[in-house]
Design a protein around this motif. Structure first.
Motif, mmCIF file in Angstrom:
data_model
loop_
_atom_site.group_PDB
_atom_site.id
_atom_site.type_symbol
_atom_site.label_atom_id
_atom_site.label_comp_id
_atom_site.label_asym_id
_atom_site.label_seq_id
_atom_site.Cartn_x
_atom_site.Cartn_y
_atom_site.Cartn_z
ATOM 1 N N ALA A 45 -7.603 -6.858 5.378
ATOM 2 C CA ALA A 45 -6.310 -6.181 5.488
ATOM 3 C C ALA A 45 -6.174 -5.115 4.407
ATOM 4 C CB ALA A 45 -5.168 -7.194 5.387
ATOM 5 N N ALA A 46 -6.619 -5.432 3.191
ATOM 6 C CA ALA A 46 -6.542 -4.470 2.091
ATOM 7 C C ALA A 46 -7.495 -3.303 2.310
ATOM 8 C CB ALA A 46 -6.848 -5.168 0.765
ATOM 9 N N GLN A 47 -8.684 -3.586 2.822
ATOM 10 C CA GLN A 47 -9.629 -2.507 3.113
ATOM 11 C C GLN A 47 -9.041 -1.544 4.143
ATOM 12 O OE1 GLN A 47 -12.896 -5.170 4.172
ATOM 13 N NE2 GLN A 47 -14.123 -4.406 2.446
ATOM 14 N N GLU A 48 -8.404 -2.082 5.151
ATOM 15 C CA GLU A 48 -7.788 -1.251 6.185
ATOM 16 C C GLU A 48 -6.644 -0.425 5.615
ATOM 17 O OE1 GLU A 48 -7.327 0.391 9.955
ATOM 18 O OE2 GLU A 48 -8.939 -0.939 9.234
ATOM 19 N N ALA A 49 -5.907 -0.995 4.656
ATOM 20 C CA ALA A 49 -4.773 -0.301 4.055
ATOM 21 C C ALA A 49 -5.185 0.656 2.943
ATOM 22 C CB ALA A 49 -3.774 -1.320 3.507
ATOM 23 N N GLY A 50 -6.434 0.575 2.482
ATOM 24 C CA GLY A 50 -6.902 1.471 1.433
ATOM 25 C C GLY A 50 -6.389 1.125 0.056
ATOM 26 N N VAL A 51 -6.289 -0.169 -0.246
ATOM 27 C CA VAL A 51 -5.781 -0.593 -1.554
ATOM 28 C C VAL A 51 -6.753 -1.612 -2.144
ATOM 29 C CG1 VAL A 51 -4.336 -2.403 -0.518
ATOM 30 C CG2 VAL A 51 -3.760 -1.524 -2.783
ATOM 31 N N PRO A 52 -7.066 -1.536 -3.451
ATOM 32 C CA PRO A 52 -7.958 -2.525 -4.057
ATOM 33 C C PRO A 52 -7.375 -3.932 -3.946
ATOM 34 C CG PRO A 52 -7.668 -0.647 -5.521
ATOM 35 C CD PRO A 52 -6.655 -0.501 -4.423
ATOM 36 N N VAL A 53 -8.251 -4.928 -3.883
ATOM 37 C CA VAL A 53 -7.802 -6.310 -3.682
ATOM 38 C C VAL A 53 -8.589 -7.250 -4.577
ATOM 39 C CG1 VAL A 53 -9.386 -6.624 -1.721
ATOM 40 C CG2 VAL A 53 -7.368 -8.107 -1.953
ATOM 41 N N VAL A 54 -7.901 -8.250 -5.070
ATOM 42 C CA VAL A 54 -8.501 -9.325 -5.865
ATOM 43 C C VAL A 54 -8.236 -10.635 -5.139
ATOM 44 C CG1 VAL A 54 -8.330 -10.619 -8.025
ATOM 45 C CG2 VAL A 54 -8.314 -8.119 -8.062
ATOM 46 N N ILE A 55 -9.220 -11.514 -5.129
ATOM 47 C CA ILE A 55 -9.071 -12.834 -4.526
ATOM 48 C C ILE A 55 -9.116 -13.891 -5.623
ATOM 49 C CG2 ILE A 55 -10.142 -14.577 -3.046
ATOM 50 C CD1 ILE A 55 -8.830 -12.313 -1.490
ATOM 51 N N SER A 56 -8.079 -14.716 -5.666
ATOM 52 C CA SER A 56 -8.019 -15.802 -6.639
ATOM 53 C C SER A 56 -7.996 -17.136 -5.892
ATOM 54 C CB SER A 56 -6.777 -15.670 -7.518
ATOM 55 O OG SER A 56 -6.783 -16.660 -8.526
ATOM 56 N N PHE A 57 -9.056 -17.918 -6.049
ATOM 57 C CA PHE A 57 -9.137 -19.227 -5.409
ATOM 58 C C PHE A 57 -8.525 -20.302 -6.306
ATOM 59 C CE2 PHE A 57 -12.920 -17.367 -3.153
ATOM 60 C CZ PHE A 57 -12.414 -17.498 -1.862
ATOM 61 N N ALA A 92 0.818 -1.215 0.000
ATOM 62 C CA ALA A 92 0.000 0.000 0.000
ATOM 63 C C ALA A 92 0.847 1.258 0.000
ATOM 64 C CB ALA A 92 -0.941 -0.009 1.206
ATOM 65 N N ALA A 93 2.080 1.149 0.458
ATOM 66 C CA ALA A 93 2.981 2.302 0.491
ATOM 67 C C ALA A 93 3.898 2.349 -0.723
ATOM 68 C CB ALA A 93 3.813 2.272 1.771
ATOM 69 N N THR A 94 3.582 1.583 -1.769
ATOM 70 C CA THR A 94 4.356 1.575 -3.007
ATOM 71 C C THR A 94 3.474 2.022 -4.169
ATOM 72 O OG1 THR A 94 3.796 -0.693 -3.684
ATOM 73 C CG2 THR A 94 5.638 -0.426 -2.126
ATOM 74 N N ALA A 95 3.972 1.878 -5.372
ATOM 75 C CA ALA A 95 3.199 2.220 -6.568
ATOM 76 C C ALA A 95 2.327 1.071 -7.061
ATOM 77 C CB ALA A 95 4.149 2.644 -7.691
ATOM 78 N N ALA A 96 2.206 -0.003 -6.285
ATOM 79 C CA ALA A 96 1.311 -1.091 -6.686
ATOM 80 C C ALA A 96 -0.111 -0.556 -6.830
ATOM 81 C CB ALA A 96 1.347 -2.216 -5.662
ATOM 82 N N ASP A 97 -0.780 -0.942 -7.904
ATOM 83 C CA ASP A 97 -2.138 -0.479 -8.170
ATOM 84 C C ASP A 97 -3.186 -1.253 -7.379
ATOM 85 O OD1 ASP A 97 -1.463 1.450 -10.313
ATOM 86 O OD2 ASP A 97 -0.777 -0.353 -11.349
ATOM 87 N N LEU A 98 -2.848 -2.456 -6.981
ATOM 88 C CA LEU A 98 -3.747 -3.309 -6.221
ATOM 89 C C LEU A 98 -2.931 -4.437 -5.609
ATOM 90 C CD1 LEU A 98 -5.674 -5.851 -8.465
ATOM 91 C CD2 LEU A 98 -3.845 -4.413 -9.387
ATOM 92 N N VAL A 99 -3.573 -5.245 -4.787
ATOM 93 C CA VAL A 99 -2.970 -6.497 -4.318
ATOM 94 C C VAL A 99 -3.866 -7.632 -4.778
ATOM 95 C CG1 VAL A 99 -1.820 -5.456 -2.337
ATOM 96 C CG2 VAL A 99 -4.112 -6.409 -2.057
ATOM 97 N N THR A 100 -3.242 -8.770 -5.079
ATOM 98 C CA THR A 100 -3.983 -9.953 -5.508
ATOM 99 C C THR A 100 -3.529 -11.139 -4.672
ATOM 100 O OG1 THR A 100 -4.144 -9.124 -7.779
ATOM 101 C CG2 THR A 100 -4.574 -11.469 -7.427
ATOM 102 N N ALA A 101 -4.479 -11.772 -4.019
ATOM 103 C CA ALA A 101 -4.194 -12.972 -3.237
ATOM 104 C C ALA A 101 -4.364 -14.178 -4.143
ATOM 105 C CB ALA A 101 -5.123 -13.064 -2.034
#
Length: 317
Positions: A184-196, A160-169
């Motif tokens: 965790a992503a909601q708390e950090a303010g960064v978009p998140v994708v979940i991949s099962f 969240a403190a880098t230039a990453a546009d989102l995080v993907t699990a």
């Protein structure tokens, strides 16, 4: 797309539009089987600690960027950080400070590659890749959502403190862990994708049906994920559980399939890489269109490389 640190809005992610986006393929299998590199615990990020390791990662990503340019398609690049979380870092001898720095360096490497594409190139989206706390094929580290949020916040907060546009699990094996990553992503303010990931019967390694997992994560997070994906499974392992016209299948926007039809257990025992057939895999992606009308993010997982992604891009166009 060039994001800066701070809160980001998932609506700004270009892969949420109607145009297809590519991703890379099976980074670990490519580096191990094609490039002959040693990756303890499948940890590609460890290359950032070695002489020549950063160059090896550049050589891995460059063909995918070339495919995207040639096809005029955007691409989502995942940082090589699937194993760059506290438990795995401890096994590899990296302390908390080193771990944070290596996650930041992974993002910086993709920033560099993005900048080299030029201002008129198709969009390059940088995703901070988060992996499971446990194995990835089995639920060997069962956690509550609260425990998962605390564990994964270490890596998510760094991204969240880098230039990453989102995080993907990637390769999530249970709904509880996925809920924790989203929180965790909601708390950090960064978009998140979940991949099962799923077994050959279309169920998560936890035993939960894919539909239930998607619906549970949405229900417990206020639909907090930007979208869902399926990865590390062959299309034939999950196509039959996809229900055309259902709200939950509309939430699945990405697929990063294996080239191999083997089960996770069989892949674990395999001593040679099963690369499958790129054209056959591309045809199977096309067949998913009817069942996954929102599908726009197209990539690969174990056994795939830039040849598979090129075939998928050509077939999709």
């Amino acid at each position: 797309m060039n994001a800066s640190s701070g809160a980001r809005h998932r609506e700004s992610l270009p892969q949420l539009g109607p145009e297809p986006f590519l991703t890379d393929g099976g980074i670990e299998t490519t580096l191990i089987f094609h490039d002959g590199l040693d990756l303890p615990f499948f940890a590609a990020y460890d290359l950032l600690t070695r002489d020549g390791g950063e160059d090896a990662l550049r050589r891995y990503f460059e063909p995918y960027l070339a495919v995207a340019r040639q096809r005029g398609l955007g691409i989502v690049l995942e940082t090589p950080t699937w194993r760059a979380s506290p438990d795995w870092a401890h096994r590899l001898g990296h302390d908390t400070r080193q771990l944070a720095e290596l996650n930041r360096r992974a993002v910086a490497l993709l920033e560099e590659l993005r900048d080299l594409q030029g201002p008129d190139a198709p969009p390059v989206v940088i995703s901070g890749c988060v992996g499971p706390r446990g194995d990835g094929y089995v639920v060997d580290t069962a956690m509550s959502a609260e425990e998962a949020a605390a564990y994964h916040a270490v890596q998510v907060d760094t991204f969240a403190a880098t230039a990453a546009d989102l995080v993907t699990a990637i390769t999530m094996t249970s709904a509880d862990e996925a809920v924790g990553v989203v929180r965790a992503a909601q708390e950090a303010g960064v978009p998140v994708v979940i991949s099962f990931t799923v077994e050959t019967d279309g169920r998560l390694p936890s035993g939960q049906p894919l539909r239930e997992a998607v619906e549970e994560v949405d229900a417990r997070t206020g639909s907090g994920a930007a979208y869902f994906m399926v990865n590390c499974a062959h299309p034939t392992h999950f196509e039959d559980v996809l229900e055309t016209g259902s709200a939950w299948t509309d939430r699945i926007r990405g697929v990063r399939a294996n080239a191999s039809r083997l089960s996770h257990a069989e892949l674990d025992e395999a001593e040679e890489l099963d690369e499958g057939d790129p054209d056959e895999l591309a045809a199977q992606y096309l067949a998913l269109r009817e069942r996954l009308p929102a599908l726009t993010v197209l990539g690969g997982c174990c056994g795939t490389d830039h040849r598979h992604i090129a075939a998928i891009a050509a077939a999709w166009r």
